[in-house]
Each structure stands twice: as C-alpha cells, then as structure tokens.
Motif scaffolding. Structure first.
Motif: not given
Length: 141
Positions: A4, A7-8, A10-15, A18
């Motif tokens: 988890r 995954a968090r 990774l989501k932060t890095n992707r944001a 972007t």
C-alpha cells in the motif's frame, strides 16, 4: 502494508511527474497514447534545444528513422536499430497504445492492412509519425 505504501508513493510520483511535464511542455500529455513516463523519456532524450536540428535527426536519435531493406524486386524499409533504446521503447509504447485505443490510428492501421502492409511495417510508420509529432511546433525541451 508495504504494498500500500509503495502504491501511494507511485501515485504521488506520477502526479509530480505529470506536473513537471505540464510545466515543461504544455499539452504533451493531452496527445493520444502519451502518458507521463513516455513523455518524460521523450523530454529527457531530447535533453536541450538544438540537440536535434529537425524531426529526421530526432527520429534517428530515437532509432525510428527508416533504412532501406530492399532485395530483388521488393522495395521496403525497416527501422534503424541504433539510437536511444529507451526513447524507442517509449515510442513503441505510444504506438501500441494508439493502435489499441485511438480511433484515428485504428482507421490508419485498417487502411494499411488493406494495402497489404504487415503489422511490423505499420508500427514502423507509426513510430516515425510519432517522432515527427513530438518535434512539431513545440518540441520537448
């Protein structure tokens, strides 16, 4: 628990990625098939203005410039195997995504298949087109 957190992260890095891409090259992520990772690779490979003087030089850098592979009476081309392999992989990912989900690209693929081109030849043409598109009016910085 570690999954988890990963995954968090990774989501932060992707944001964050972007946001950086939108600051550097606005509108790049709005093109079909281009995600944050592929866009970041294109920007990194392009590295600085002036590195590639035109779209043909960028295509050669990406390993998507056509090379003649004719034999006998057959006239055809193949991809250049040189260049930046990571950029070539990003273009390959973009091309496959477009072939799967973009209606314009699907129509192009159907038209080329009707002309007798192989899937490999169609993908080569798409990768060259995408390289040309990336170096359009506002090339990656």
């Amino acid at each position: 628990m570690a999954l988890r957190q990963a995954a968090r992260a990774l989501k932060t890095n992707r944001a964050q990625l972007t946001t950086i891409i939108d600051d550097l090259v606005p509108g790049l992520l709005s093109q079909p098939g281009i995600g944050p990772v592929s866009a970041a690779q294109a920007i990194v490979s392009f590295s600085h203005p002036g590195r590639c003087r035109n779209d043909a030089a960028f295509a050669k850098l990406a390993g998507t410039s056509p090379l003649e592979a004719s034999s006998g009476q057959t006239t055809r081309h193949r991809l250049n195997r040189g260049g930046d392999r990571a950029l070539n992989k990003a273009l390959h990912t973009i091309a496959r995504t477009r072939m799967r989900s973009d209606p314009t690209t699907k129509a192009y693929v159907a038209r080329c298949r009707a002309e007798g081109k192989s899937k490999r030849e169609i993908r080569r043409c798409l990768k060259r087109y995408i390289a040309r598109q990336l170096t359009g009016p506002s090339p990656p910085r």
